[in-house]
Design a protein around this motif. Structure first.
Motif, PDB file in Angstrom:
ATOM      1  N   LEU A 157       0.829  -1.206   0.000  1.00  0.00           N
ATOM      2  CA  LEU A 157       0.000   0.000   0.000  1.00  0.00           C
ATOM      3  C   LEU A 157       0.865   1.258   0.000  1.00  0.00           C
ATOM      4  O   LEU A 157       0.527   2.247  -0.667  1.00  0.00           O
ATOM      5  N   ASN A 158       1.955   1.240   0.736  1.00  0.00           N
ATOM      6  CA  ASN A 158       2.854   2.406   0.731  1.00  0.00           C
ATOM      7  C   ASN A 158       3.466   2.612  -0.654  1.00  0.00           C
ATOM      8  O   ASN A 158       3.641   3.749  -1.101  1.00  0.00           O
ATOM      9  N   ASN A 159       3.793   1.502  -1.316  1.00  0.00           N
ATOM     10  CA  ASN A 159       4.303   1.619  -2.690  1.00  0.00           C
ATOM     11  C   ASN A 159       3.242   2.206  -3.613  1.00  0.00           C
ATOM     12  O   ASN A 159       3.551   3.001  -4.510  1.00  0.00           O
ATOM     13  N   THR A 160       1.996   1.803  -3.376  1.00  0.00           N
ATOM     14  CA  THR A 160       0.898   2.339  -4.191  1.00  0.00           C
ATOM     15  C   THR A 160       0.732   3.838  -3.972  1.00  0.00           C
ATOM     16  O   THR A 160       0.539   4.610  -4.923  1.00  0.00           O
ATOM     17  N   VAL A 161       0.815   4.261  -2.701  1.00  0.00           N
ATOM     18  CA  VAL A 161       0.721   5.693  -2.402  1.00  0.00           C
ATOM     19  C   VAL A 161       1.843   6.455  -3.105  1.00  0.00           C
ATOM     20  O   VAL A 161       1.630   7.544  -3.643  1.00  0.00           O
ATOM     21  N   THR A 162       3.033   5.859  -3.113  1.00  0.00           N
ATOM     22  CA  THR A 162       4.168   6.493  -3.796  1.00  0.00           C
ATOM     23  C   THR A 162       3.875   6.654  -5.286  1.00  0.00           C
ATOM     24  O   THR A 162       4.219   7.684  -5.888  1.00  0.00           O
ATOM     25  N   GLN A 163       3.234   5.640  -5.871  1.00  0.00           N
ATOM     26  CA  GLN A 163       2.895   5.710  -7.298  1.00  0.00           C
ATOM     27  C   GLN A 163       1.819   6.758  -7.568  1.00  0.00           C
ATOM     28  O   GLN A 163       1.821   7.417  -8.615  1.00  0.00           O
ATOM     29  N   ILE A 164       0.892   6.940  -6.631  1.00  0.00           N
ATOM     30  CA  ILE A 164      -0.207   7.900  -6.826  1.00  0.00           C
ATOM     31  C   ILE A 164       0.263   9.337  -6.639  1.00  0.00           C
ATOM     32  O   ILE A 164      -0.282  10.265  -7.251  1.00  0.00           O
ATOM     33  N   THR A 165       1.281   9.541  -5.812  1.00  0.00           N
ATOM     34  CA  THR A 165       1.686  10.881  -5.392  1.00  0.00           C
ATOM     35  C   THR A 165       1.794  11.890  -6.539  1.00  0.00           C
ATOM     36  O   THR A 165       1.312  13.027  -6.410  1.00  0.00           O
ATOM     37  N   PRO A 166       2.416  11.567  -7.694  1.00  0.00           N
ATOM     38  CA  PRO A 166       2.512  12.575  -8.762  1.00  0.00           C
ATOM     39  C   PRO A 166       1.146  13.052  -9.274  1.00  0.00           C
ATOM     40  O   PRO A 166       1.032  14.159  -9.809  1.00  0.00           O
ATOM     41  N   TYR A 167       0.096  12.217  -9.101  1.00  0.00           N
ATOM     42  CA  TYR A 167      -1.222  12.542  -9.657  1.00  0.00           C
ATOM     43  C   TYR A 167      -2.169  13.171  -8.640  1.00  0.00           C
ATOM     44  O   TYR A 167      -3.325  13.449  -8.957  1.00  0.00           O
ATOM     45  N   VAL A 168      -1.694  13.404  -7.409  1.00  0.00           N
ATOM     46  CA  VAL A 168      -2.622  13.711  -6.322  1.00  0.00           C
ATOM     47  C   VAL A 168      -3.413  14.999  -6.550  1.00  0.00           C
ATOM     48  O   VAL A 168      -4.520  15.159  -6.020  1.00  0.00           O
ATOM     49  N   ASN A 169      -2.888  15.914  -7.348  1.00  0.00           N
ATOM     50  CA  ASN A 169      -3.601  17.176  -7.596  1.00  0.00           C
ATOM     51  C   ASN A 169      -4.457  17.153  -8.863  1.00  0.00           C
ATOM     52  O   ASN A 169      -5.065  18.167  -9.226  1.00  0.00           O
ATOM     53  N   VAL A 170      -4.467  16.027  -9.541  1.00  0.00           N
ATOM     54  CA  VAL A 170      -5.336  15.891 -10.717  1.00  0.00           C
ATOM     55  C   VAL A 170      -6.786  15.776 -10.233  1.00  0.00           C
ATOM     56  O   VAL A 170      -7.108  14.928  -9.387  1.00  0.00           O
ATOM     57  N   LYS A 171      -7.678  16.608 -10.747  1.00  0.00           N
ATOM     58  CA  LYS A 171      -9.053  16.668 -10.245  1.00  0.00           C
ATOM     59  C   LYS A 171      -9.949  15.592 -10.829  1.00  0.00           C
ATOM     60  O   LYS A 171     -10.937  15.186 -10.207  1.00  0.00           O
TER      61      LYS A 171
END
Length: 667
Positions: free
Chosen positions: A131-145
């Protein structure tokens, strides 16, 4: 001196009573088993199948204990934290030890429970990692609406949605020129910029190739949810798994009430494995077995009585070890000499055929520690700290003996502190017996006297080593070796002192130093006899060094003995380290006192600052002093002293069932 006499035991008994006999042997704590000589018509006991099953139980129990100890500290502030005494080595009676299998069903249940929790914890930690690896993968997209599902291809268009590390403007211009009907969207900038490019299917292959060259990484997510919402959902899942990890640790802490039984159970199986390993060295027939080992001579009756109590149909003989045997050693020193065994054992225990050096080591080790530290205040602290830390350790092991040695060294430190009149680097209102070695006003007499004293101690120390060499040789029946390789050099050192005493004083001391006339007259009278002793001992050493050699060896060995005098002089100079360490400690103590008192002179808050400088300085000085004293003191014992007489390489007496991982057996 204090090495217990050993007897060889040979026992023959009925195989049906073998286990009872071994248990009786174990209860005595007096028998170390050894390999049995092969006898025609006998065979070794096959035990592999039994050992395999016991080893599996032992390893499972050991793993459970290690896992529990590994995890329990995570709940140290939790009310469920177990009694800290359960986490230490346990003191167990022999009855508790032998009856532990009565509790085996419950213990196995605990082991299974711990194993299940360990497996679950492994799964939980794996999920958290994923799950932490998944969060790391999501991080660049976190501000995409928009949700991830919005960026999907259609029947006629292809969408490239992901991250890229290339320069964005150059890529944007390239796409605009080459694919004018495409749509380029720059969604987020950072170390990995997020882009979304829509292109007709006809140009998708070419654009994909260009994007790949630019380090494009497609988004791995297609969920119908925004990146922020997905991140929150995953973080909630991580918290649930983390909470479960904490629950598992609390469950493990709750199981620690069974830890003592687990400790005993584990070490009991280690004992069972040890018995089977010992049986591999027995010789057997269809109905009987034979074992051999070593027993302290004064324990023969105890061992015989214990064995015959479980089965009188045994044949037991005790015999003296032969020259070819290498019996284990059991030291019988009493306190405080017993503490010196820690110093000697760090080098090597003595072997059975030589003298135990621990009494002599104890005397010189304490003497040298006192010379190096030489301060009343430091000695008091060494006694206090050493005794306090020693009292915290319940088992008589290396750590406890180390602190006892430091405490005992404090006594000799106080004695030399009184002789030098030094209390935390300051003089008390009385006259010192020994001069201060710190040079003052160009007067070096104190320095030279103390330096000569340290070198003189070295001469006595090395001469004592040669005396022990002589005693060892006599003990082993080598009278010639004792005289020519040991006593000859003792005479050499005595003569050296007589021959050089007045010369050194006249050469090194100034006119301000006056020695008692009777002492000077004595050494004046002994100068010529001293020279004769030195020359005579050297000649004897030359003539006898090659007595065991043949031909040219007799000649070369003689000159080798003379050349050895250079090494002896070098060894004596090594004792100057006693002086150097003492002098540095005194100078540092005095320097910090002067600094602190100088700061205090201004008054007010400077009293606190000056006192702090003095305290910190002395803490540093005593810590470094004790460390340096221990290391260099040990070096003098191991190299300059042991090198003259000590063989070592002895095997410590290890009775059957005396080596455990988690418990201490008490009778």
């Amino acid at each position: 001196m204090a090495i217990a006499k050993m007897s060889k035991i040979t026992l023959m008994g009925l195989s049906a009573y073998k286990d009872d006999i071994l248990n009786a042997v174990h209860r005595t704590g007096c028998v170390e088993l050894s390999a049995t000589d092969e006898v025609t018509g006998t065979f070794a006991t096959p035990v592999n199948d039994k050992k395999e099953g016991l080893t599996e139980k032992y390893l499972n129990a050991k793993r459970a204990i290690e896992f529990m100890l590994e995890r329990v500290d995570r709940v140290k502030k939790d009310p469920c934290y177990p009694d800290p005494n359960l986490l230490k080595h346990q003191f167990v009676t022999i009855d508790e030890f032998t009856k532990i299998l009565d509790k085996e069903p419950k213990i196995l249940e605990v082991i299974d429970k711990v194993k299940g929790l360990e497996n679950e914890l492994h799964s939980v930690k794996t999920e958290i990692l994923k799950l932490n690896n998944t969060v790391t993968q999501i991080t660049p997209y976190v501000n995409v609406k928009e949700p991830f599902s919005a960026f999907k291809s259609t029947k006629k268009t292809t969408v490239f949605f992901g991250t890229i590390k290339a320069e964005i403007n150059a890529l944007k211009n390239y796409i605009a020129e080459e694919y004018p009907l495409s749509e380029f969207n720059f969604l987020e900038q950072g170390q990995q910029s997020v882009i979304a490019v829509v292109v007709y299917n006809e140009g998708a292959d070419g654009l994909e190739h260009k994007l790949n060259e630019s380090g494009f990484v497609p988004c791995p997510f297609t969920d119908d949810v925004t990146p922020l919402a997905l991140t929150k959902r995953i973080l909630d899942d991580i918290k649930k798994f983390s909470d479960r990890e904490d629950e598992i640790d609390r469950e493990i802490a709750g199981l620690c009430v069974h830890l003592k039984d687990l400790d005993v159970y584990t070490d009991y199986h280690k004992f069972l494995i040890e018995k089977l390993t010992a049986e591999e060295n027995f010789r057997c027939t269809a109905k009987t077995f034979m074992l051999k080992g070593y027993v302290p001579k004064d324990c023969e009756d105890v061992v015989r009585t214990a064995i015959e109590a479980v089965n009188p149909a045994v044949f037991i003989t005790f015999s003296e070890p032969t020259e070819e045997d290498n019996p284990p050693i059991l030291l019988k020193n009493k306190n405080p000499v017993k503490q010196a065994e820690f110093v000697t054992d760090m080098y090597s225990p003595p072997n059975y055929k030589e003298l135990d050096p621990n009494k002599v080591v104890f005397f010189f080790f304490m003497l040298f520690m006192g010379v190096i530290m030489a301060d009343i205040g430091y000695g008091l602290l060494m006694i206090g700290i050493g005794l306090f830390l020693s009292s915290r350790i319940k088992v008589d092991n290396g750590s406890k003996r180390l602190w006892n040695i430091i405490a005992l060294s404090g006594i000799s430190t106080i004695i030399f502190g009184l002789l030098f009149n030094s209390f935390f680097g300051m003089a008390l209102p009385y006259s010192a017996v020994l001069p201060n070695p710190v040079p003052k006003g160009g007067n070096m007499d104190g320095l030279m006297i103390v330096l000569l004293m340290c070198l003189g101690l070295g001469v006595v120390h090395i001469a004592t080593g040669y005396m022990l060499k002589a005693l060892n040789s006599f003990k082993q029946g080598d009278v010639a070796g004792g005289i020519f390789d040991g006593l000859t050099w003792v005479v050499f050192f005595i003569g050296l002192i007589f021959a050089t005493f007045n010369f050194l004083l006249d050469y090194l001391m100034s006119d301000t130093f006056v020695l008692d006339s009777s002492i000077r007259s004595f050494f004046d009278a002994m100068t010529i006899p001293g020279i004769a002793m030195v020359v005579g001992s050297v000649l004897i050493a030359m003539l006898t060094a090659g007595r065991k050699e043949k031909g040219f060896g007799k000649f070369s060995k003689g000159f080798g003995a003379v050349y050895g005098i250079i090494n002896i002089m070098s060894d004596i100079l090594s004792y100057a380290r006693l002086f150097g360490l003492m002098l540095s400690g005194m100078i540092i103590a005095s320097t910090f006192n002067d600094m602190g008192l100088g700061i205090m002179a201004s008054g007010g808050i400077t009293y606190v600052l000056g006192g702090l400088v003095i305290v910190v300085g002395h803490v540093f000085n005593i810590a470094m002093g004790v460390l340096g004293a221990y290391i260099h003191n040990s070096r003098l014992q191991y190299i300059e002293f042991f090198g003259k007489f000590y063989t070592g390489e002895g095997n410590k007496f290890t009775p059957l069932g005396s080596q455990f991982d988690y418990i201490y057996l008490i009778k």
